[in-house]
Design an enzyme around this catalytic site. Structure first.
Site, PDB file in Angstrom:
ATOM      1  N   ASN A  23       1.046  -1.298  -0.194  1.00  0.00           N
ATOM      2  CA  ASN A  23       0.054   0.127   0.217  1.00  0.00           C
ATOM      3  C   ASN A  23       0.779   1.346  -0.053  1.00  0.00           C
ATOM      4  O   ASN A  23       0.380   2.499   0.222  1.00  0.00           O
ATOM      5  CB  ASN A  23      -1.067  -0.094   1.185  1.00  0.00           C
ATOM      6  CG  ASN A  23      -0.199   0.163   2.593  1.00  0.00           C
ATOM      7  OD1 ASN A  23       0.777  -0.053   2.668  1.00  0.00           O
ATOM      8  ND2 ASN A  23      -0.982   0.295   3.685  1.00  0.00           N
ATOM      9  N   ASP A  25       3.366   2.639   1.834  1.00  0.00           N
ATOM     10  CA  ASP A  25       3.730   3.241   2.966  1.00  0.00           C
ATOM     11  C   ASP A  25       5.120   3.037   3.346  1.00  0.00           C
ATOM     12  O   ASP A  25       5.543   3.628   4.482  1.00  0.00           O
ATOM     13  CB  ASP A  25       2.330   3.213   4.181  1.00  0.00           C
ATOM     14  CG  ASP A  25       2.639   1.587   4.691  1.00  0.00           C
ATOM     15  OD1 ASP A  25       3.398   1.039   4.072  1.00  0.00           O
ATOM     16  OD2 ASP A  25       1.911   1.444   5.537  1.00  0.00           O
ATOM     17  N   ASP A  29       3.397  -5.501   4.679  1.00  0.00           N
ATOM     18  CA  ASP A  29       2.096  -5.727   5.219  1.00  0.00           C
ATOM     19  C   ASP A  29       1.291  -7.143   4.936  1.00  0.00           C
ATOM     20  O   ASP A  29       2.268  -7.828   4.105  1.00  0.00           O
ATOM     21  CB  ASP A  29       1.091  -4.725   4.427  1.00  0.00           C
ATOM     22  CG  ASP A  29       1.304  -4.307   3.272  1.00  0.00           C
ATOM     23  OD1 ASP A  29       1.439  -5.391   2.486  1.00  0.00           O
ATOM     24  OD2 ASP A  29       1.265  -3.323   2.841  1.00  0.00           O
ATOM     25  N   ASP A  98       3.474 -14.766  16.261  1.00  0.00           N
ATOM     26  CA  ASP A  98       4.239 -14.261  17.620  1.00  0.00           C
ATOM     27  C   ASP A  98       3.331 -14.235  18.829  1.00  0.00           C
ATOM     28  O   ASP A  98       2.296 -13.429  18.606  1.00  0.00           O
ATOM     29  CB  ASP A  98       5.194 -13.015  17.298  1.00  0.00           C
ATOM     30  CG  ASP A  98       6.668 -13.369  17.699  1.00  0.00           C
ATOM     31  OD1 ASP A  98       6.548 -13.627  18.990  1.00  0.00           O
ATOM     32  OD2 ASP A  98       7.528 -13.108  16.782  1.00  0.00           O
ATOM     33  N   ASP A 199       7.554 -15.639  22.436  1.00  0.00           N
ATOM     34  CA  ASP A 199       8.737 -14.613  22.975  1.00  0.00           C
ATOM     35  C   ASP A 199       8.995 -14.722  24.190  1.00  0.00           C
ATOM     36  O   ASP A 199       8.033 -14.416  25.075  1.00  0.00           O
ATOM     37  CB  ASP A 199       8.157 -13.262  22.190  1.00  0.00           C
ATOM     38  CG  ASP A 199       9.099 -12.270  22.662  1.00  0.00           C
ATOM     39  OD1 ASP A 199      10.147 -12.144  21.822  1.00  0.00           O
ATOM     40  OD2 ASP A 199       8.947 -11.319  23.432  1.00  0.00           O
ATOM     41  N   GLU A 256      11.024 -19.383  22.536  1.00  0.00           N
ATOM     42  CA  GLU A 256      12.291 -18.835  22.461  1.00  0.00           C
ATOM     43  C   GLU A 256      13.011 -18.888  23.921  1.00  0.00           C
ATOM     44  O   GLU A 256      12.510 -18.141  24.878  1.00  0.00           O
ATOM     45  CB  GLU A 256      12.174 -17.363  22.226  1.00  0.00           C
ATOM     46  CG  GLU A 256      13.798 -16.643  22.180  1.00  0.00           C
ATOM     47  CD  GLU A 256      13.249 -15.205  22.218  1.00  0.00           C
ATOM     48  OE1 GLU A 256      14.279 -14.535  21.392  1.00  0.00           O
ATOM     49  OE2 GLU A 256      12.512 -14.558  23.020  1.00  0.00           O
ATOM     50  N   HIS A 328      15.723 -12.255  12.953  1.00  0.00           N
ATOM     51  CA  HIS A 328      15.597 -10.737  13.118  1.00  0.00           C
ATOM     52  C   HIS A 328      16.477 -10.120  14.166  1.00  0.00           C
ATOM     53  O   HIS A 328      16.473  -8.896  14.461  1.00  0.00           O
ATOM     54  CB  HIS A 328      14.158 -10.287  13.384  1.00  0.00           C
ATOM     55  CG  HIS A 328      13.680 -10.659  14.520  1.00  0.00           C
ATOM     56  ND1 HIS A 328      13.421 -11.957  15.004  1.00  0.00           N
ATOM     57  CD2 HIS A 328      13.168 -10.046  15.475  1.00  0.00           C
ATOM     58  CE1 HIS A 328      12.865 -11.848  16.053  1.00  0.00           C
ATOM     59  NE2 HIS A 328      12.798 -10.823  16.623  1.00  0.00           N
ATOM     60  N   ASP A 329      16.949 -10.815  15.172  1.00  0.00           N
ATOM     61  CA  ASP A 329      17.852 -10.260  16.465  1.00  0.00           C
ATOM     62  C   ASP A 329      19.348 -10.489  16.092  1.00  0.00           C
ATOM     63  O   ASP A 329      20.009 -10.173  17.116  1.00  0.00           O
ATOM     64  CB  ASP A 329      17.353 -11.195  17.457  1.00  0.00           C
ATOM     65  CG  ASP A 329      16.177 -10.727  18.236  1.00  0.00           C
ATOM     66  OD1 ASP A 329      15.614  -9.634  17.796  1.00  0.00           O
ATOM     67  OD2 ASP A 329      15.298 -11.480  18.795  1.00  0.00           O
TER      68      ASP A 329
END
Ligand code: NOJ
Length: 555
Positions: A23, A25, A29, A98, A199, A256, A328-329
């Site tokens: 979209n 931005d 998404d 998550d 998490d 995790e 992603h960490d």
């Protein structure tokens, strides 16, 4: 081991903010994920973990939830999510969400109410304590830096936040809170998701009985980890959580949890464990660029091998780990394990062979399959992540110059793995039509999905073959339930092991170095996978080329 429906999943982690924007931005998404389902299905993926997409002020990119029941408008709507679940199902892909239940956002209505009256009903949902002589209740350091306590303006109370100040910790001792969480979890499971990645769950129990700890840094604080990770008694909560939610739906749960003591592994991920599987961190703190392992590649990879093999042995026949190298960490795996000058098709394709054929559920992180890497920024302002900025400030406080601090951030900061997905060589790598929230790695003109799809010898093509071999019905049972025997253990550069089941022996060899390696043992067999055109042998011993990885079926 009793067979379970989720044992043969091949997972793929999506960091939604950086996957695909539809979209315009500049932020990825849910319709973007939908658009790429066929890509995932071609790759052979059967489970997708989406990082948090709930309503959030995004202080920690969605790990700070202000409404557990709604999708954040930046990602789409609950209807979009439902559509995604259904479309994924048609392609044999199960979606897992998550689950962030150690803390909420400070903008969650529960916390807003709690701040009005820390002793009241919602105050008991969180962890408030009075300060001592104008100081926080103790000197625990937040995992993201600074004190783990934040003062409530105009009162003597402090609240605990193990992560950012915008992530107050929930009070799991309160049954009412727990029941509220279970209701929310069951709501999502009823909607049709396949399960959760859970998490920071190791932190839900805290031991607040003591006072200050001896400082372990110039900030006068102490990490305090043993008082809020895997604390004795946490099992009670984990058992209840499972019984009142996950078990009812026979869903897949991937927690995790760092540092589970060996004697507790079975309770966690054994046949009747609290979770289906866990992300173990035994290899996460190894980086050739930083810390203890700086520029000691060979020794580092050996240490990783020994730790991973040890974990495999401990769990053999008892349960499954979720095996991974990227998320992603952490900085991307080529940067973490390989010298820049060695990053090529051979080395990059050797890396997944290290873990894909171990016992467990293999997981990929978006972009790993095309060899995405991080890129150094010229100024700290180019980073968005609060934890990254906190680390930068911490380095300055330790006496580093701004340049040294930035260099360190460039070497080890987690946000470097969050650059937008590189789909093609068009503007912004095909991720978005507008400037993305976080700059695309300039190497997107060369490293991108479209280019990789046109090349039958690309890394992406190799990952497809890897996944196909994992799923091949001739070998699948062995990969899943075969025994694990390390091979060539005294070699300083080989990662090799055998999986055996019902007389079938599958041999995996990966040469982790930029020089040839000869096996001591004699091996012969049918080549099932090879990242080189051929496999050299001398008198039955294998002569592996730099970074060569092969899988053989012994004949
Ligand atoms: C672990 C997540 O992977 C990380 O991204 C997040 O910042 C913390 N937990 C806090 O939720």
């Amino acid at each position: 081991m009793k067979e379970k429906w989720w044992h043969d999943l091949i997972g793929y982690q999506i960091y939604p903010k950086s996957f695909q924007d539809t979209n315009s931005d500049g932020i990825g998404d849910i319709p973007g994920i939908m658009q790429r389902l066929d890509y995932l299905s071609d790759l052979g993926i059967s489970m997708v973990w989406i990082c948090p997409i709930y309503r959030s002020p995004m202080m920690d990119n969605g790990y700070d939830i202000s409404d557990y029941t709604q999708v954040d408008p930046v990602f789409g709507t609950n209807e979009d999510l439902k559509k995604l679940i259904d479309e994924a199902k048609k392609r044999g892909i199960t979606i897992i969400m998550d689950l962030v239940i150690n803390h909420t956002s400070s903008e969650h209505p529960w916390f807003r109410e709690a701040c009005k009256d820390p002793e009241g009903e919602y105050g008991k949902y969180y962890i408030f304590r009075k300060g001592k002589d104008g100081q926080p209740p103790n000197n625990w350091r937040s995992i993201f830096g600074g004190s783990a306590w934040e003062k409530l303006a105009g009162s003597d109370y402090y609240y605990l936040h193990l992560f950012t100040v915008g992530q107050p910790d929930l009070n799991w001792e309160n049954e009412k809170l727990r029941e509220a969480l279970y209701e929310m979890i069951n709501g999502w499971l009823a909607m049709g998701i396949g399960g959760f990645r859970i998490d920071a769950i190791a932190h839900i129990k805290k031991d607040l009985s003591g006072g200050d700890l001896p400082a372990d840094g110039v900030d006068g604080l102490c990490s305090g980890m043993e008082y809020f990770r895997n604390v004795e008694g946490i099992e009670e909560y984990l058992r209840e959580l499972k019984t009142k939610t996950f078990e009812k739906y026979d869903c897949f749960t991937l927690a995790e949890v760092d540092d589970i003591p060996e004697e507790r592994l079975e309770a966690y991920i054994g046949e009747d464990g609290y979770y289906s599987t866990v992300f173990d961190f035994c290899h996460c703190f190894h980086s050739r660029l930083d810390g203890d392992w700086r520029d000691r590649d060979g020794e580092m990879l050996l240490d990783v091998r020994n730790r991973v093999f040890e974990r495999q042995r401990n769990m053999e026949g008892k349960g499954f780990f979720c095996n991974y190298l990227e998320n992603h960490d952490m900085i991307r795996i080529p940067d973490r394990y390989l010298p820049k000058e060695d990053q090529n098709f051979y080395s990059l394709s050797m890396l997944p062979v290290l873990y894909f054929f171990l016992s467990g559920v293999p997981m990929l992180y978006q972009g790993q399959e095309i060899g995405m890497t991080g890129f150094p920024r010229e100024k700290i302002e180019d980073y968005v992540d609060l934890a990254t900025h906190n680390s930068y400030q911490g380095y300055l406080a330790q006496g580093m110059s701004p340049k040294q601090a930035l260099d360190k951030i460039n070497r080890n900061c987690r946000e470097n793995a969050r650059t937008p997905m590189q789909w093609n060589d068009g503007p912004n790598g095909g991720f978005s039509e507008v400037t993305p929230w976080f700059a695309v790695n300039p190497n997107y003109t060369d490293v991108n999905v479209e280019k990789a799809q046109q090349d039958s010898h690309s890394l992406l093509a190799f990952y497809r073959r890897l996944v196909a071999l994992r799923k091949d019905c001739l070998y699948k049972k062995n990969w899943l339930y075969g025994s694990f025997t390390p091979l060539e253990e005294d070699s300083g550069q080989l990662w090799s092991f055998m999986r055996s089941k019902d007389g079938q022996e599958l041999l995996v060899f990966a040469n982790m170095a930029n020089e040839c390696a000869q096996t001591k043992g004699h091996y012969d067999g049918k080549v099932l996978l090879n990242n080189y055109g051929r496999l050299k042998q001398r008198d039955g011993q294998l002569l592996l080329q730099p970074y060569q990885a092969v899988v053989l079926e012994r004949v």
